[in-house]
Design a protein around this motif. Sequence first.
Motif, short mmCIF file in Angstrom:
data_model
loop_
_atom_site.label_atom_id
_atom_site.label_comp_id
_atom_site.label_asym_id
_atom_site.label_seq_id
_atom_site.Cartn_x
_atom_site.Cartn_y
_atom_site.Cartn_z
N SER C 306 0.84 -1.20 0.00
CA SER C 306 0.00 0.00 0.00
C SER C 306 0.88 1.25 0.00
CB SER C 306 -0.91 0.02 1.23
OG SER C 306 -1.65 -1.15 1.31
N ARG C 307 2.17 1.05 0.04
CA ARG C 307 3.16 2.12 0.11
C ARG C 307 2.80 3.10 1.22
NH1 ARG C 307 6.44 2.66 -3.93
NH2 ARG C 307 6.47 4.94 -3.86
N LYS C 308 2.56 2.54 2.38
CA LYS C 308 2.08 3.36 3.48
C LYS C 308 2.50 2.69 4.79
CE LYS C 308 -2.32 5.32 4.99
NZ LYS C 308 -2.86 4.36 5.94
N ARG C 309 2.72 3.52 5.80
CA ARG C 309 3.08 3.01 7.11
C ARG C 309 1.94 2.15 7.67
NH1 ARG C 309 7.14 4.80 10.44
NH2 ARG C 309 7.78 6.56 9.16
N ILE C 310 2.28 1.09 8.43
CA ILE C 310 1.21 0.24 9.00
C ILE C 310 0.36 1.09 9.94
CG2 ILE C 310 2.57 -0.59 10.98
CD1 ILE C 310 0.28 -2.86 9.02
N GLY C 373 -3.85 4.62 0.87
CA GLY C 373 -2.56 4.15 0.36
C GLY C 373 -2.63 4.03 -1.15
#
Lengths: 201, 325, 656
Positions: C306-310, C373
Motif C-alpha cells: 500500500s506504500r504506506k506506514r502500517i 494508500g
Amino acid sequence: MMANHHDHSHGHDHHEEHEQLKVLGFWIFVVTDCILFGTLFATYAVMMHSFAGGPTGKELFELPGIIASTFILLTSSFTSGLAVLAMNKGKVKELIAWLAVTAVLGLAFVVLEVNEFTHLMHEGATMATSGFWSAFFTLVGTHGLHVSVGLFWMVALMMQLKRRGINAVTRRKVTNLSLYWHFLDVVWIFLFTVVYLMGVM
Amino acid sequence: MSGGKMLRQIHFWILAALTTVLLSGCGSEYLVLNPKGPVAETQYNLIIISTILCAVIIVPVLALTAFIVYRYRDKPDNKAPYKPEWAHNSVLEAIWWGIPVVIIAILGYFTVRDTYVLKESPNKEVAPMTVQVTALDWKWMFTYPEQNIATVNYLEIPVGVPVHFQISAEAPMNSFWVPSLGGQVYAMAGMATELYLQADEPGEFAGFSSNFSGEKFAHMQFKVVAKPQEEFNKWVSEVKGTSPAMTKEDYNELKKPGLAEEKLYSAFPEGLFEEIVQKYGHGHDMDHVMQKQPAPTGDKSKETSQLPPTDMSNMPGMDHSSMKH
Amino acid sequence: MWEDIKDFASTFFVTGDPLIYGADVSIVLTMLAIVFVLTKYKKWGWLWREWLTTVDHKRIGIMYLIASLLMLFRGGVDALLMRLQLAFPNLEFLHADHYNAIFTTHGTIMILFMAMPMMFGLFNMVVPLQIGARDVAYPFLNALSFWLFFLGAMLFNLSFVIGGSPDAGWLSYPPLSQNDFSPGPGQNFWIWGIQISGIGSLATGINFIVTILKMRAPGMTLSKMPLFSWSVLSSSIMIIFAFPILTITIALLFLDRFAGAHFFTMDGGGNPMMYLNLIWMWGHPEVYIVVVPAFGIFSEVVATFSRKRIFGYKSMVWALMAIAIASFFTWAHHFFTMGTSASVIAFFAISTMVIAIPTGVKVFNWLFTMFRGRISFKQPMLWTIAFIPCFLVGGATGVMLAVAPADYQYHNSYFLIAHFHQVLIGGVVFGYLAGIYYWWPKLFGFKLDEKLGRWGFWFWNIGFYICFMPQYALGFMGMTRRYYTYGWDRGWEDLNLVSTVGAFMMGIGFIFQVWQITYSIKHGERDTTGDPWDARTLEWSIPSPAPFYNFAVVPNVKDSDDWWATKQAKANGTYKEEPVHLEPIHMPKNSGIPIIMSTFWFLIGFGFTFGWVWMAVVGFIGVAVCMWVRSFQYDTDYYVPVDEVRRTEASLGRVL
C-alpha cells in the motif's frame, strides 16, 4: 558494537556478549522445564487418589530415607553455591573441589532414589499398578533423571575446568549448571511436600 | 490484477455464503435447522442470533474491504488521497476495539444464559423419563430403568416428555447426537454424562455417534422414534411380551467389537448401567458419581505453568462429581 | 529361517494395498535417483559441507521450506484421497482402516510437519535480516532444531511403508489410542515423530526469543521493531509455554502403551479426560502459534504494497500479545460436549469469544493501512487481500462455535471442519504463501513468475470456497467428521461431490505453484537491487540473495520503517552518509553434530516404536556422546576478514 572498537578487542568482546546470551537462553530453558514439571505435578494431583485397589502411598512411603535424601540434595545445592563463590574468587582448584562434593552428594541422592524405587517395586508398586503409582514414578523419576543429567554435565565441566581454567565460557557453564542445580532443588522441595508429606498425611 | 477482479472474487464468496444460508432455510435434510424439540429449538435460536450478530460486523467490513481495495488501487490516474504517513487515529482505533467488545458482550449474555438453561429439563411441567445410554464398540445400547426394557441401535421415546439421558460407555469415547432433537454429549467409560432432550412431534429421527471411535465408527448410527405416550406405552408392553430378556451373557456378547442390528429386549440385568459406569471409575469411590451431588463451583481455569501443582479436579471433565441437576 | 524372515517382513512392511506398493516403488526410485545424481556429479561433499552441516539461518530456513513443501504435498495427497472416497455415497475406494489412517496423517502432517516447519522456515529466513542481526542467537541449536524436526517428520512418514500408519485421529485421543484398541507400531510412530520434532520446536522458540530480545541492531528499540518480528516473538513465547505440555502429554501416553502405566487408560485408575485437557492446553495455543506469524506477514505485506506506514502499530503489538495470553485460557472449548458444569463451559465460551476482539482489531488496522494508500496487486498482496474475507468468515464461524450451547450441535460435524480449514488455510496457508512470495527474492535472488502464480492463486481461492462452503451446510445436515462413507438416504451426496471438486481445484493450484517455482528458477526476474518491492524494513537494504554474514555493516536504526525512511531521506537529499568502517565479522562454524545427534534421536524413536529397546539404548548413548563432544568443543566460531567482506560485497555489486 561498531565503529570505535579496534580489531584486537573483538575476541574478548564478542565472547562476553555471546556468553551472556547463553545465560539468558538457559533461564528461558528453565522456564520451560518449570512448565514441564508443572504439568507432571498437575497430572499427579489428578491421580492422587487413583489407587485402583492397589497400595497407597501412605502404606509404602518410608519418610526417614526421603528426609535423608532431601538433606543431601539441599546440601548439594549449598555446595554448588560455594563452587560459584570459588569461581568468582578465581580459585579454580577450589571450584573443582566444590563441584566434586556436589556431584558426590548428587550421586548419593540418585542412589537413594534407585534404592527407594526397588524397594517399592518389591512391595508391589510399579508403574503398572495404578494411576497413582504411574504418576508417582513418572514425577519422581523425571526429577531423578534431571539430577542424573546434571551429574553427567558436572563431570564434563570439571574436566573442562581442569584443562582450561576459568574463562568466559567455563564461567558461563558453571553459572548455568548451578542455576540448573538450584532449580532441581526447588522442584524437589515441592515434590517432597506434595508427594511425600501430603502422601503420608 | 485489477481491483475489478478482486471485487468479483469478493462477490463470489458473498454469493456462496448466501446460497448456503438460503439452501439451509428449506431442505428437511438440514437437521439442525429444522428443530423438532425444545432443546434443538433453543440451539437453533442461538445459531440464528450468533449468525446475525456476526453478520452485523462482517457484512459492513466486507463492503469496506471491497471499497478500499478498489478506491486505493495503484493507478496513475487515481484521484483518491494518498497519505503515506497517516498511521494513527485514536478515535478510530477506540471504535474498533469497542465494536467487537459490544458484540461479544451481547453474544456472551445469550451464551451463558442458555448454557445454564440447557443443563436443566426443558419442560418443568412433565416429569422426565430416564433412559440410560451405553456406547459399545460400534453400537448403542439403551436401557430403560423405569420400564425395565432394553434396545440396541433403536430408541423410542414418548412425545412431549423430557427424556433424561444418562450416558456412558464401555468402549473408546463416542458422542451421542440426535441433531433434530438437540446437541450432543460425550459417552465416556467410567463416567455418566447427562443430557435432556424432548421431541415435540411424532417422527423418526437420525442419531449419530459424532466422535471417532475406531474402524466401524461410520456405521455407529441409531434410529430415534418419537410416538404419543399411549403408543409408546403400547410399544413397551409389546416389547415386554414378545422380546427375549437380556442376560449377562447377551451383554458380554453385545460388547464385543462389531456391528449390530436393531434389537429389543424385554428386560436387562438389574443395575447393568451402574455396573458399567463403576467398572472404570478412575479408582475412586464411585458412590458419589452415581449420587446427584452439586458440582464444585470453583471452576476458574488455572495456569498450568505454575508451581505448586494446580488442582486439576476443578478442570473440565475432571470433576467426577458433576452429576448434578 | 526363510519363513521367519518372510513373516517378519510381512508385518514390518505395510502390504496389501496397490497405493502403498506404488508409493514404495516411487520412494525407492526417488532415493536411487538422488544417490545417482549426487554421485555422478560428485556432490556428496558439497551437500555435506554446504547444507547438512550448515548453521546459516538462511540455509536452514530454505531447508525448512523445502521440507514443508514436500509435507504439504503428502498432506495434500491425503486430503485428495479422502475427498475422492467421499465424492459419492458407499464408495469402496478406501477401506475404513485405510481412510482412518489417512485422516490421521493428514491432520498430523499439516499442522506439525507442514505448518510448523514452514513457519520456522520463515522465522529463519527473515527475522535476523529484519532486525539487523548476523545470525540467530544460537546457530548450532538452530541447526539441531531443524534436524530434529526433519528426522521426526521422516520417522512419522516412514509409518506409511513400514509397520503401519497411526489411525486414531491427529490428536490420538485415548482410550482409542491405547494398546487395547490400537495395537501395533502406528501410534508409536505418531508419538515419537511428534516428540522428536517437538523438542526441536521448543528449542527454536527459545532461540528466537533470545534473538529478538538481544540481537537487534543498535537503535531498534522494541517499539521500532517490525511487526513480523513482533509476531515471531509472540509465537515463540507461546511455544515455550505450550510445547513442554505436549512433551509430557505424549510421553505419558507412551508410558501407558510401553510400560503399562495408567494415566489415560480406562482401567487401573486412568483418566482419558485428562489427556483431552492436556493435549488441548498445548493444542489450542498451537493454533495461535502458527497463525500469529501469518498476521505478522500480512502486516509487512500490507504496508509495503500500500506504500504506506502500517496503521495502528501499537494496537497491532498489543493485539499480538493479547492473543498470546488469551490463547492459554480457551482449551476446553474443544470439548464443550463433555458434560461438565455450566460455569466451566460458560467461562471457556466467553474466554474464546474474547480472542475475537484483538483479532478483529488487526483486521481493521490492515484495512486502514490500505486506506489512503496506493495498493499494487503483486502476488504477496493478492494472498493478503484474499485472506481478509476468508479469515473474517472463518473467524465469525469461530465465534459461532464458541457459543457453547450451539456448539453441542456443531461439534465434530463438518461445520467444525469447514471452520478450522477456513482459518488454517485462509489464515495460515495464505499468510505463509504471501510471506514466501514476498521474501523469496531476498533468499534466492529472483522473483517467482507472476503469471503462473496468478493461475495458482485463483485455483487455490476459488477451489477453497467450492471445497469448504458446502461443508458448513453438510454440518447442519448432521454429517460427522471422520466418516469414511455414508449412504444415499441422508441427502449428503450433492454437496460432497461439490466439495471434492473444490479440493481438486486447490490441488491444481498447488501444481501451478510447483510449476511456477521450477519455471522461475530459470526464467524468473532477477533481483539486482536487493529491494524488488520498494519495501520498508532492513532486510531490503542488503543485496539479494543476502551474503552469508547478512550485513557488512550493522545498521543504526532510527525509524520503525527504517529502510523506507532512509530511502525517503535520500530522495529528499537530507540523507547523511555515515563513514563506512568495515570490521572482521564474527561467525559460527559449521557442525556435523546436529544431524548426527538427530539421527541418534531417530534411532531412539524407531527403537521404541517397535519395542526394540537395544536400539533405543544405542540411540541414547549416541545422543549423550554427541552432547559430550560438543561440550568439549571450544573452537566453534571464526572471523571473516575485512578483505573477504569487501570482495563479497563487490561481487554483489556493492562498493564499500
